[in-house]
Design a protein around this motif. Structure first.
Motif, PDB file in Angstrom:
ATOM      1  N   SER A  23       2.050  -3.611   5.475  1.00 44.99           N
ATOM      2  CA  SER A  23       1.301  -3.993   6.673  1.00 44.99           C
ATOM      3  C   SER A  23       0.312  -5.116   6.383  1.00 44.99           C
ATOM      4  N   ALA A  24      -0.267  -5.645   7.461  1.00 43.57           N
ATOM      5  CA  ALA A  24      -1.290  -6.684   7.318  1.00 43.57           C
ATOM      6  C   ALA A  24      -2.481  -6.163   6.519  1.00 43.57           C
ATOM      7  N   LYS A  25      -2.825  -4.891   6.718  1.00 41.89           N
ATOM      8  CA  LYS A  25      -3.941  -4.319   5.957  1.00 41.89           C
ATOM      9  C   LYS A  25      -3.577  -4.171   4.487  1.00 41.89           C
ATOM     10  N   ASP A  26      -2.337  -3.763   4.189  1.00 40.71           N
ATOM     11  CA  ASP A  26      -1.883  -3.693   2.793  1.00 40.71           C
ATOM     12  C   ASP A  26      -2.004  -5.054   2.119  1.00 40.71           C
ATOM     13  N   ILE A  27      -1.601  -6.095   2.834  1.00 38.94           N
ATOM     14  CA  ILE A  27      -1.651  -7.454   2.272  1.00 38.94           C
ATOM     15  C   ILE A  27      -3.093  -7.867   2.014  1.00 38.94           C
ATOM     16  N   ALA A  28      -3.979  -7.559   2.973  1.00 35.44           N
ATOM     17  CA  ALA A  28      -5.387  -7.951   2.822  1.00 35.44           C
ATOM     18  C   ALA A  28      -6.047  -7.226   1.661  1.00 35.44           C
ATOM     19  N   THR A  29      -5.829  -5.913   1.532  1.00 35.58           N
ATOM     20  CA  THR A  29      -6.502  -5.158   0.472  1.00 35.58           C
ATOM     21  C   THR A  29      -5.892  -5.428  -0.903  1.00 35.58           C
ATOM     22  N   SER A  30      -4.644  -5.872  -0.965  1.00 33.92           N
ATOM     23  CA  SER A  30      -4.023  -6.147  -2.259  1.00 33.92           C
ATOM     24  C   SER A  30      -4.566  -7.413  -2.907  1.00 33.92           C
ATOM     25  N   ASP A  31      -5.108  -8.332  -2.068  1.00 39.08           N
ATOM     26  CA  ASP A  31      -5.579  -9.628  -2.566  1.00 39.08           C
ATOM     27  C   ASP A  31      -4.473 -10.334  -3.354  1.00 39.08           C
ATOM     28  N   ALA A  32      -3.229 -10.221  -2.879  1.00 40.82           N
ATOM     29  CA  ALA A  32      -2.103 -10.842  -3.578  1.00 40.82           C
ATOM     30  C   ALA A  32      -2.156 -12.354  -3.433  1.00 40.82           C
ATOM     31  N   SER A  33      -1.857 -13.039  -4.533  1.00 38.74           N
ATOM     32  CA  SER A  33      -1.897 -14.499  -4.515  1.00 38.74           C
ATOM     33  C   SER A  33      -0.623 -15.102  -3.946  1.00 38.74           C
ATOM     34  N   ASP A  34       0.517 -14.408  -4.081  1.00 42.26           N
ATOM     35  CA  ASP A  34       1.788 -14.918  -3.569  1.00 42.26           C
ATOM     36  C   ASP A  34       2.728 -13.743  -3.343  1.00 42.26           C
ATOM     37  N   ILE A  35       3.944 -14.027  -2.889  1.00 45.61           N
ATOM     38  CA  ILE A  35       4.881 -12.961  -2.546  1.00 45.61           C
ATOM     39  C   ILE A  35       5.297 -12.164  -3.783  1.00 45.61           C
ATOM     40  N   GLU A  36       5.412 -12.812  -4.938  1.00 52.07           N
ATOM     41  CA  GLU A  36       5.763 -12.084  -6.160  1.00 52.07           C
ATOM     42  C   GLU A  36       4.674 -11.084  -6.514  1.00 52.07           C
ATOM     43  N   LEU A  38       2.499  -9.699  -4.533  1.00 48.45           N
ATOM     44  CA  LEU A  38       2.464  -8.619  -3.552  1.00 48.45           C
ATOM     45  C   LEU A  38       3.583  -7.604  -3.792  1.00 48.45           C
ATOM     46  N   LEU A  39       4.810  -8.066  -4.010  1.00 48.60           N
ATOM     47  CA  LEU A  39       5.928  -7.141  -4.214  1.00 48.60           C
ATOM     48  C   LEU A  39       5.757  -6.340  -5.499  1.00 48.60           C
ATOM     49  N   ARG A  40       5.202  -6.951  -6.530  1.00 52.92           N
ATOM     50  CA  ARG A  40       4.928  -6.201  -7.765  1.00 52.92           C
ATOM     51  C   ARG A  40       3.978  -5.043  -7.493  1.00 52.92           C
ATOM     52  N   GLN A  41       2.940  -5.287  -6.693  1.00 55.67           N
ATOM     53  CA  GLN A  41       1.945  -4.250  -6.424  1.00 55.67           C
ATOM     54  C   GLN A  41       2.474  -3.155  -5.514  1.00 55.67           C
ATOM     55  N   GLU A  42       3.357  -3.514  -4.586  1.00 56.77           N
ATOM     56  CA  GLU A  42       3.760  -2.572  -3.551  1.00 56.77           C
ATOM     57  C   GLU A  42       5.061  -1.837  -3.847  1.00 56.77           C
ATOM     58  N   HIS A  97       3.209  -9.165   8.283  1.00 61.07           N
ATOM     59  CA  HIS A  97       3.676  -7.968   7.595  1.00 61.07           C
ATOM     60  C   HIS A  97       5.056  -8.250   7.012  1.00 61.07           C
ATOM     61  N   ILE A  98       5.534  -7.336   6.190  1.00 62.32           N
ATOM     62  CA  ILE A  98       6.835  -7.486   5.544  1.00 62.32           C
ATOM     63  C   ILE A  98       7.623  -6.198   5.754  1.00 62.32           C
ATOM     64  N   GLU A  99       8.876  -6.334   6.181  1.00 62.49           N
ATOM     65  CA  GLU A  99       9.758  -5.200   6.402  1.00 62.49           C
ATOM     66  C   GLU A  99      10.845  -5.207   5.337  1.00 62.49           C
ATOM     67  N   ILE A 100      11.040  -4.067   4.675  1.00 59.27           N
ATOM     68  CA  ILE A 100      12.004  -3.973   3.583  1.00 59.27           C
ATOM     69  C   ILE A 100      12.983  -2.845   3.893  1.00 59.27           C
ATOM     70  N   VAL A 101      14.257  -3.185   3.927  1.00 58.83           N
ATOM     71  CA  VAL A 101      15.315  -2.203   4.137  1.00 58.83           C
ATOM     72  C   VAL A 101      16.178  -2.180   2.884  1.00 58.83           C
ATOM     73  N   LYS A 102      16.191  -1.049   2.195  1.00 52.05           N
ATOM     74  CA  LYS A 102      17.009  -0.914   0.996  1.00 52.05           C
ATOM     75  C   LYS A 102      18.424  -0.498   1.376  1.00 52.05           C
ATOM     76  N   GLY A 103      19.369  -0.835   0.503  1.00 54.41           N
ATOM     77  CA  GLY A 103      20.756  -0.454   0.752  1.00 54.41           C
ATOM     78  C   GLY A 103      21.511  -1.543   1.473  1.00 54.41           C
ATOM     79  N   ALA A 104      22.835  -1.384   1.539  1.00 51.93           N
ATOM     80  CA  ALA A 104      23.709  -2.409   2.099  1.00 51.93           C
ATOM     81  C   ALA A 104      23.417  -2.633   3.578  1.00 51.93           C
ATOM     82  N   SER A 105      23.156  -3.880   3.950  1.00 56.14           N
ATOM     83  CA  SER A 105      22.898  -4.253   5.344  1.00 56.14           C
ATOM     84  C   SER A 105      23.835  -5.362   5.795  1.00 56.14           C
TER      85      SER A 105
END
Length: 616
Positions: A23-36, A38-42, A97-105
């Protein structure tokens, strides 16, 4: 509201396909510098490793970046660097925000979605006007600046965002006697990213959107000849709500990704790679009185590539698909979703039919059970079919025009329980891949005993299975906690002769954990404080690699990558509603790898970060 799992808007709690939301709040509190970052943290099942020129490679629950489809507002990204999209194109300036769907799509998204979909959704203007600016400083002269401006009313709105970053090269040092190649210099870069989106709403039922963007990155491996990467993007979309039950969308997208080398002495900027994608889409949705829905769509893409490492330098192909999905709400407890897609690719005249079915059962108001099966596929890229490249004198990499598409069968199950401010999700998956595409074992030709060759080929069957446990809690005193554990078990493939293949990239780590602990308190209308401690723990892993990529006759060696943990402490001071000051320490425990192999985190210790953001 999420859209990725079904290509239709659904509330997250009601979606029949398990969807992970950052979520937007997850992104804000993570203080992630880039997409890599953020994904590492989440996401505990995600890890990044590096190629010999330090381009980034993704491992997503045992699958590489070729099998994970990255989208920005539902649109594909052109170009690739070492089989992955250029992750530095995705800055965090205006990500909502970022939406992640695992598995074959693949039944909804086609090729490259066999391992999942990561859809980055950008912010849309909601206020009459908004101005936001931020600056961030860190070690190695790292600087990041963001500026965004939006303006709009009931009929017209515009969002403009600009991003600028730079970081210097820096040296790292390994212990004596490494068993394989080590890195001595971490390359910095300079990045510019500008994009604009204009939306017009002539009526309450019609929205017309136009967008354009430009991206530039310079990587200075050598002072005299830095590498340059550019992207030009544009597109348009029309969304027509025909009635309360019917909705129609149509869009066009242009994306051109280029690579070049700039020669400072001659002032020549020599382009040696260009990937241009032109795509058009149509999507129709009908909602029945029962709440069930029918979705039908089609996509067309013209894909052009110019690359001096291809046999004939330029290739192009057309792809076309049609798909349908029926979301059947059986009753208050049961929901079934079935989808079917047909893809046709002109190069090689390949076609595929991919189905998908999901079931969702709600035995109680606080418990949701989901299960699904999806077939995935990945068509071989033009690079994998027509490559012919002398790789720094190590070997000649050859494409294979006879490659077969990858085919995967993916099974998923999840149980989600929510009680007041607590939630727990347990999920499991199994993915079986046939005809996996990768490079095989280097060899000498009978007519050439002095030159090594490395061919792309379809490997024997590969499978990966795993599980994930996600625990969340939030208390009224401002404290919150999240723990996510992932188990990943791979069964690695061998080539057609049964040879074990030396892996350029690190395999999935069997055990990984991400954790986040937060505390927020509002002291007055002028000042509030948010403190976040986040970290990740990864188990050790072993990988078979060449001792010396420049002389493979030295053979292979088993490299042991030890377990490690990296933590980050961030404090956000909010002054009124408009100013936020962030102080953070990344790599709080000052972790440094003993050997800077390409498959280890390229960190040289604790990093102190200071940032300020202003929003009006």
């Amino acid at each position: 509201i999420v859209v990725t799992a079904t290509r239709a808007p659904r509330a997250l709690k009601d979606t029949p396909v398990q969807t992970r939301l950052i979520s937007a709040k997850d992104i804000a509190t993570s203080d992630a510098s880039d997409i890599e970052d953020l994904l590492r943290q989440e996401m505990p099942g995600i890890e990044f490793s590096y190629a010999m020129n330090q381009q980034t490679h993704l491992n997503f629950n045992g699958l590489g970046g070729q099998s994970v489809l990255f989208l920005v507002d539902g649109e594909r990204l052109a170009g690739e660097t070492m089989d992955d999209v250029d992750f530095s194109r995705i800055d965090m300036t205006d990500v909502d925000h970022i939406e992640i769907v695992k598995g074959a799509s693949s039944a909804l998204y086609g090729s490259n979605a066999g391992g999942g979909v990561i859809n980055i959704i950008t912010k849309k203007a909601t206020a009459p006007w908004r101005v936001a600016a931020s600056a961030r400083l860190a070690r190695h002269k790292e600087q990041r600046y963001n500026l965004s401006f939006s303006l709009g009313n009931r009929y017209v709105r515009n969002e403009l965002a600009a991003f600028r970053s730079s970081v210097d090269n820096y040296d790292v040092y390994s212990a004596p006697n490494p068993v394989t190649r080590v890195v001595s210099t971490i390359y910095g870069n300079q990045i510019w990213n500008v994009r604009d989106r204009l939306s017009v709403m002539p009526t309450d039922n019609l929205t017309l959107t136009a967008r354009a963007g430009f991206y530039f990155r310079q990587l200075s491996k050598t002072e005299d000849s830095p590498e340059r990467y550019r992207d030009y993007s544009a597109g348009g979309r029309a969304e027509w709500r025909i009635s309360d039950s019917d909705r129609l969308e149509a869009s066009y997208s242009f994306d051109q990704y280029d690579k070049s080398n700039f020669h400072r002495i001659s002032k020549l900027d020599v382009r040696d790679y260009s990937n241009v994608q032109n795509s058009a889409k149509g999507l129709f949705t009908h909602i029945f009185n029962s709440g069930s829905s029918l979705l039908a769509g089609m996509d067309y893409m013209h894909d052009f590539m110019r690359n001096n490492k291809l046999v004939n330098s330029t290739y192009s192909q057309n792809s076309f698909d049609i798909f349908g999905q029926y979301d059947w709400i059986v009753n208050d407890r049961w929901e079934l979703v079935g989808a079917l897609r047909y893809d046709y690719i002109s190069d090689g005249r390949k076609s595929r039919v991919t189905p998908k079915i999901n079931a969702c059962f709600r035995p109680r108001y606080d418990l949701v059970l989901r299960a699904g099966y999806g077939m995935g596929f990945r068509a071989p890229t033009m690079k994998e079919k027509y490559y012919q490249f002398d790789m720094a004198g190590i070997w000649i990499v050859n494409g294979n025009p006879n490659l077969k598409p990858e085919e995967s069968n993916n099974f998923t199950f999840s149980a989600e329980y929510t009680h007041r401010n607590y939630s727990a999700t347990v999920s499991a998956y199994y993915n079986y891949i046939h005809n996996r595409i990768t490079t095989g074992v280097p060899y000498y030709r009978p007519d050439d005993a002095t030159q090594l060759y490395l061919d792309y080929e379809n490997l024997r069957n590969y499978s990966v299975w795993g599980a994930e446990v996600n625990l969340n809690a939030r208390w009224s005193n401002g404290f919150s906690a999240r723990l996510v554990y992932a188990l990943t078990i791979e069964h690695s493939p061998s080539d057609s002769k049964g040879n074990v293949i030396a892996n350029q990239y690190i395999p999935a780590r069997r055990h990984s954990l991400t954790a986040r602990f937060g505390w927020e308190k509002k002291f007055s209308s002028f000042y509030s404080l948010a403190v976040t401690l986040s970290g990740r723990v990864l188990s050790g892993v072993k990988n078979v690699e060449y001792r010396n990529y420049y002389d493979v006759s030295e053979g292979t060696v088993e490299v042991n990558y030890p377990a490690y943990t990296i933590w980050k402490l961030a404090m956000s001071h909010n002054l009124s509603k408009h100013v936020k000051i962030t102080l953070a320490v990344d790599n709080l425990l000052n972790y440094k790898p003993e050997y800077y192999y390409l498959n280890c985190p390229l960190t040289d210790g604790a990093n102190f970060i200071a940032g300020v953001a202003v929003e009006i």
